[in-house]
Design an enzyme around this catalytic site. Structure first.
Site, mmCIF file in Angstrom:
data_model
loop_
_atom_site.group_PDB
_atom_site.id
_atom_site.type_symbol
_atom_site.label_atom_id
_atom_site.label_comp_id
_atom_site.label_asym_id
_atom_site.label_seq_id
_atom_site.Cartn_x
_atom_site.Cartn_y
_atom_site.Cartn_z
ATOM 1 N N HIS A 217 0.824 -1.212 0.000
ATOM 2 C CA HIS A 217 0.000 0.000 0.000
ATOM 3 C C HIS A 217 0.856 1.259 0.000
ATOM 4 O O HIS A 217 2.080 1.213 0.215
ATOM 5 C CB HIS A 217 -0.965 0.003 1.192
ATOM 6 C CG HIS A 217 -0.312 -0.020 2.548
ATOM 7 N ND1 HIS A 217 0.229 1.098 3.142
ATOM 8 C CD2 HIS A 217 -0.145 -1.032 3.424
ATOM 9 C CE1 HIS A 217 0.699 0.787 4.333
ATOM 10 N NE2 HIS A 217 0.501 -0.512 4.534
ATOM 11 N N CYS A 233 3.365 -5.147 6.455
ATOM 12 C CA CYS A 233 2.975 -4.758 5.109
ATOM 13 C C CYS A 233 4.157 -4.172 4.345
ATOM 14 O O CYS A 233 5.198 -3.850 4.913
ATOM 15 C CB CYS A 233 1.833 -3.751 5.150
ATOM 16 S SG CYS A 233 0.229 -4.497 5.490
#
Length: 258
Positions: A217, A233
Protein backbone atom coordinates in the site's frame (compact mmCIF):
# COMPACT_ATOMS: atom_id res chain seq x y z
CA UNK A 1 -0.03 -3.23 8.33
CA UNK A 2 -3.17 -2.14 6.57
CA UNK A 3 -6.33 -2.65 8.59
CA UNK A 4 -8.42 -3.61 5.60
CA UNK A 5 -11.67 -3.25 7.52
CA UNK A 6 -11.14 0.50 7.37
CA UNK A 7 -11.09 0.74 3.60
CA UNK A 8 -13.85 0.45 1.04
CA UNK A 9 -13.48 -1.91 -1.93
CA UNK A 10 -12.55 -0.70 -5.39
CA UNK A 11 -15.29 -0.83 -7.97
CA UNK A 12 -13.67 -3.20 -10.44
CA UNK A 13 -12.13 -6.62 -10.08
CA UNK A 14 -9.30 -5.97 -12.51
CA UNK A 15 -9.27 -9.48 -13.99
CA UNK A 16 -9.03 -10.00 -17.72
CA UNK A 17 -11.49 -12.76 -18.53
CA UNK A 18 -10.34 -14.89 -21.47
CA UNK A 19 -12.46 -14.62 -24.59
CA UNK A 20 -14.24 -17.70 -25.85
CA UNK A 21 -12.53 -19.29 -28.83
CA UNK A 22 -14.62 -18.21 -31.83
CA UNK A 23 -14.12 -19.21 -35.46
CA UNK A 24 -12.01 -16.64 -37.29
CA UNK A 25 -14.63 -16.16 -40.01
CA UNK A 26 -17.79 -16.16 -37.89
CA UNK A 27 -18.70 -12.69 -39.15
CA UNK A 28 -18.27 -13.56 -42.82
CA UNK A 29 -20.76 -15.05 -45.29
CA UNK A 30 -20.06 -18.71 -45.99
CA UNK A 31 -19.75 -19.86 -49.58
CA UNK A 32 -22.04 -22.67 -50.86
CA UNK A 33 -19.03 -24.97 -51.05
CA UNK A 34 -18.11 -24.28 -47.45
CA UNK A 35 -21.67 -24.91 -46.30
CA UNK A 36 -21.95 -28.14 -48.27
CA UNK A 37 -18.63 -29.56 -47.08
CA UNK A 38 -17.90 -28.44 -43.50
CA UNK A 39 -14.39 -29.07 -42.26
CA UNK A 40 -13.96 -31.99 -39.91
CA UNK A 41 -13.31 -31.00 -36.31
CA UNK A 42 -10.86 -33.18 -34.44
CA UNK A 43 -12.11 -34.07 -30.96
CA UNK A 44 -9.94 -32.96 -28.08
CA UNK A 45 -8.30 -35.58 -25.93
CA UNK A 46 -6.42 -35.15 -22.66
CA UNK A 47 -4.84 -37.50 -20.21
CA UNK A 48 -7.30 -37.65 -17.34
CA UNK A 49 -6.09 -36.57 -13.93
CA UNK A 50 -4.41 -33.53 -12.36
CA UNK A 51 -2.08 -31.38 -14.44
CA UNK A 52 -0.35 -28.06 -13.60
CA UNK A 53 -1.74 -24.93 -15.23
CA UNK A 54 -0.13 -21.61 -16.08
CA UNK A 55 3.50 -20.76 -16.74
CA UNK A 56 6.17 -18.25 -15.79
CA UNK A 57 4.40 -15.68 -17.96
CA UNK A 58 0.73 -16.46 -17.47
CA UNK A 59 -1.07 -17.38 -14.25
CA UNK A 60 -4.63 -18.65 -13.93
CA UNK A 61 -7.01 -17.13 -11.38
CA UNK A 62 -10.44 -18.35 -10.32
CA UNK A 63 -13.30 -16.09 -9.20
CA UNK A 64 -16.07 -17.62 -7.07
CA UNK A 65 -19.32 -17.37 -9.00
CA UNK A 66 -21.77 -17.76 -6.09
CA UNK A 67 -20.22 -20.01 -3.47
CA UNK A 68 -17.38 -22.52 -3.31
CA UNK A 69 -16.27 -25.23 -0.88
CA UNK A 70 -12.60 -26.13 -0.51
CA UNK A 71 -11.73 -29.82 -0.03
CA UNK A 72 -8.52 -31.53 1.06
CA UNK A 73 -9.09 -34.00 -1.77
CA UNK A 74 -11.61 -33.80 -4.63
CA UNK A 75 -15.02 -34.31 -3.03
CA UNK A 76 -13.59 -35.38 0.34
CA UNK A 77 -12.88 -33.63 3.62
CA UNK A 78 -14.28 -30.12 3.12
CA UNK A 79 -12.52 -27.56 5.31
CA UNK A 80 -13.48 -24.06 4.12
CA UNK A 81 -16.36 -22.30 2.42
CA UNK A 82 -16.36 -19.07 0.45
CA UNK A 83 -19.02 -16.77 -0.96
CA UNK A 84 -18.88 -14.62 -4.07
CA UNK A 85 -17.73 -11.65 -1.94
CA UNK A 86 -15.21 -11.69 0.90
CA UNK A 87 -15.52 -9.78 4.20
CA UNK A 88 -14.45 -6.57 2.44
CA UNK A 89 -17.21 -6.99 -0.20
CA UNK A 90 -14.59 -7.79 -2.82
CA UNK A 91 -15.00 -10.78 -5.18
CA UNK A 92 -13.34 -13.91 -3.77
CA UNK A 93 -10.32 -14.88 -5.88
CA UNK A 94 -8.11 -17.99 -5.80
CA UNK A 95 -4.84 -18.73 -7.61
CA UNK A 96 -5.14 -21.92 -9.66
CA UNK A 97 -2.27 -24.39 -9.26
CA UNK A 98 -3.55 -27.37 -11.25
CA UNK A 99 -6.66 -28.75 -12.93
CA UNK A 100 -8.24 -32.18 -12.77
CA UNK A 101 -9.63 -32.95 -16.23
CA UNK A 102 -11.67 -35.63 -17.92
CA UNK A 103 -10.37 -37.38 -21.02
CA UNK A 104 -12.26 -34.83 -23.18
CA UNK A 105 -10.24 -32.05 -21.48
CA UNK A 106 -13.19 -30.72 -19.47
CA UNK A 107 -12.00 -29.58 -16.02
CA UNK A 108 -13.88 -31.01 -13.05
CA UNK A 109 -11.77 -29.67 -10.18
CA UNK A 110 -9.15 -26.99 -9.64
CA UNK A 111 -6.46 -27.12 -6.99
CA UNK A 112 -6.13 -23.56 -5.75
CA UNK A 113 -4.23 -21.44 -3.27
CA UNK A 114 -6.63 -19.96 -0.75
CA UNK A 115 -6.69 -16.53 0.96
CA UNK A 116 -6.65 -17.94 4.50
CA UNK A 117 -4.38 -19.22 7.25
CA UNK A 118 -2.02 -20.98 7.32
CA UNK A 119 -0.15 -19.00 4.69
CA UNK A 120 -0.01 -20.80 1.36
CA UNK A 121 -2.74 -23.36 2.16
CA UNK A 122 -4.24 -25.10 -0.89
CA UNK A 123 -7.42 -27.02 -1.56
CA UNK A 124 -9.67 -28.33 -4.32
CA UNK A 125 -12.78 -26.50 -5.56
CA UNK A 126 -15.29 -27.69 -8.14
CA UNK A 127 -14.69 -26.22 -11.58
CA UNK A 128 -18.35 -25.28 -11.95
CA UNK A 129 -18.12 -23.07 -8.83
CA UNK A 130 -15.63 -20.61 -10.33
CA UNK A 131 -14.92 -18.49 -13.39
CA UNK A 132 -11.42 -18.65 -14.83
CA UNK A 133 -9.23 -15.71 -15.85
CA UNK A 134 -5.68 -15.31 -17.13
CA UNK A 135 -3.18 -12.97 -15.45
CA UNK A 136 0.07 -11.86 -17.08
CA UNK A 137 1.73 -9.98 -14.22
CA UNK A 138 3.88 -11.10 -11.29
CA UNK A 139 5.46 -9.33 -8.31
CA UNK A 140 8.72 -10.34 -6.61
CA UNK A 141 9.76 -8.75 -3.32
CA UNK A 142 13.26 -9.07 -1.85
CA UNK A 143 12.85 -8.15 1.81
CA UNK A 144 16.56 -7.90 2.66
CA UNK A 145 17.14 -5.55 -0.29
CA UNK A 146 13.89 -3.59 0.31
CA UNK A 147 13.15 -4.14 -3.36
CA UNK A 148 9.96 -4.83 -5.34
CA UNK A 149 9.92 -5.80 -9.01
CA UNK A 150 6.85 -5.98 -11.23
CA UNK A 151 6.97 -8.38 -14.19
CA UNK A 152 4.66 -8.44 -17.19
CA UNK A 153 4.72 -11.50 -19.47
CA UNK A 154 7.92 -12.56 -17.72
CA UNK A 155 9.79 -9.29 -18.24
CA UNK A 156 10.58 -6.72 -15.50
CA UNK A 157 8.75 -3.44 -16.08
CA UNK A 158 9.11 -1.73 -12.69
CA UNK A 159 11.67 -1.68 -9.88
CA UNK A 160 10.99 0.21 -6.67
CA UNK A 161 12.16 0.53 -3.07
CA UNK A 162 9.75 -0.56 -0.32
CA UNK A 163 9.39 -0.35 3.43
CA UNK A 164 9.15 -3.80 5.02
CA UNK A 165 8.20 -5.28 8.37
CA UNK A 166 10.23 -4.48 11.46
CA UNK A 167 12.27 -7.08 13.33
CA UNK A 168 9.40 -7.58 15.77
CA UNK A 169 6.72 -7.75 13.05
CA UNK A 170 8.47 -9.15 9.97
CA UNK A 171 6.98 -9.42 6.50
CA UNK A 172 6.16 -13.12 5.97
CA UNK A 173 8.09 -14.73 3.13
CA UNK A 174 6.52 -17.22 0.75
CA UNK A 175 4.46 -17.54 -2.42
CA UNK A 176 1.17 -15.62 -2.42
CA UNK A 177 -1.13 -13.76 -4.81
CA UNK A 178 -3.16 -10.55 -5.01
CA UNK A 179 -6.58 -11.42 -3.59
CA UNK A 180 -8.17 -7.96 -3.31
CA UNK A 181 -7.65 -4.33 -4.37
CA UNK A 182 -8.99 -1.74 -1.96
CA UNK A 183 -9.37 2.04 -1.97
CA UNK A 184 -9.19 3.92 1.39
CA UNK A 185 -11.88 6.40 2.29
CA UNK A 186 -9.04 8.82 3.18
CA UNK A 187 -6.46 8.76 0.39
CA UNK A 188 -4.14 11.02 2.38
CA UNK A 189 -4.05 8.54 5.27
CA UNK A 190 -1.64 5.73 6.19
CA UNK A 191 -2.55 3.61 3.16
CA UNK A 192 -2.16 6.35 0.58
CA UNK A 193 -4.33 6.05 -2.53
CA UNK A 194 -4.84 2.30 -2.33
CA UNK A 195 -4.02 -1.09 -0.85
CA UNK A 196 -3.23 -4.25 -2.83
CA UNK A 197 -4.16 -7.08 -0.50
CA UNK A 198 -2.22 -10.33 -0.81
CA UNK A 199 -3.10 -13.80 0.47
CA UNK A 200 -0.62 -13.60 3.37
CA UNK A 201 -1.09 -13.00 7.06
CA UNK A 202 1.31 -11.86 9.76
CA UNK A 203 2.82 -14.72 11.72
CA UNK A 204 2.94 -12.64 14.91
CA UNK A 205 -0.02 -10.21 14.90
CA UNK A 206 -2.63 -12.89 15.42
CA UNK A 207 -5.01 -10.59 17.31
CA UNK A 208 -5.38 -8.03 14.52
CA UNK A 209 -8.53 -7.41 12.55
CA UNK A 210 -9.21 -10.19 9.99
CA UNK A 211 -6.18 -12.12 11.28
CA UNK A 212 -3.50 -9.58 10.39
CA UNK A 213 -3.66 -9.46 6.56
CA UNK A 214 -0.66 -8.27 4.55
CA UNK A 215 -0.91 -5.69 1.78
CA UNK A 216 1.18 -3.56 -0.55
CA UNK A 217 0.00 0.00 0.00
CA UNK A 218 0.88 3.68 -0.20
CA UNK A 219 1.82 5.79 2.78
CA UNK A 220 1.61 9.23 4.36
CA UNK A 221 5.11 8.65 5.78
CA UNK A 222 7.37 8.68 2.70
CA UNK A 223 10.43 8.86 4.96
CA UNK A 224 9.77 5.21 5.90
CA UNK A 225 10.41 3.88 2.37
CA UNK A 226 13.50 1.67 2.37
CA UNK A 227 13.32 0.93 6.09
CA UNK A 228 12.17 -2.03 8.19
CA UNK A 229 9.45 -0.21 10.13
CA UNK A 230 6.03 -1.60 9.18
CA UNK A 231 3.83 -4.16 10.93
CA UNK A 232 4.48 -6.57 8.07
CA UNK A 233 2.97 -4.76 5.11
CA UNK A 234 4.96 -3.43 2.16
CA UNK A 235 4.84 0.33 1.74
CA UNK A 236 5.61 2.10 -1.52
CA UNK A 237 5.49 5.71 -2.58
CA UNK A 238 2.02 6.85 -3.54
CA UNK A 239 2.99 7.50 -7.14
CA UNK A 240 4.27 3.92 -7.40
CA UNK A 241 1.17 2.52 -5.71
CA UNK A 242 -1.03 4.13 -8.34
CA UNK A 243 0.88 2.37 -11.11
CA UNK A 244 0.94 -0.98 -9.28
CA UNK A 245 -2.78 -0.69 -8.57
CA UNK A 246 -3.51 -0.12 -12.26
CA UNK A 247 -1.18 -2.89 -13.47
CA UNK A 248 -1.75 -5.77 -11.02
CA UNK A 249 -5.16 -7.44 -11.29
CA UNK A 250 -6.42 -9.83 -8.65
CA UNK A 251 -4.74 -13.20 -9.12
CA UNK A 252 -1.28 -11.69 -9.71
CA UNK A 253 1.35 -13.94 -8.04
CA UNK A 254 3.39 -12.27 -5.29
CA UNK A 255 6.65 -13.99 -4.27
CA UNK A 256 8.25 -12.62 -1.09
CA UNK A 257 11.89 -13.60 -0.66
CA UNK A 258 14.21 -13.00 2.29
Amino acid sequence: MAKLALVRPGLVLGLSLPLLCLPAACGATASPEASAHPAAVKAKHCRSGARPVGSGRVTVAAVVAKRATAYRRPGRRPFARFGHLNQNDYPTVFRVVSAVRRSNCTPTWYRVQLPMKPNGVKGYVRARAVRIASVRTRIVVQVSKRRLTLFRRGRPVLHTTVAVGSKATPTPTGSYYVNQRLVPTDRSGPYGPGAIGISAFSNVLTGWTQGGPIAIHGTNEPWSIGRAVSNGCLRVRNSVLRRLFADTPAGTPVVVLR
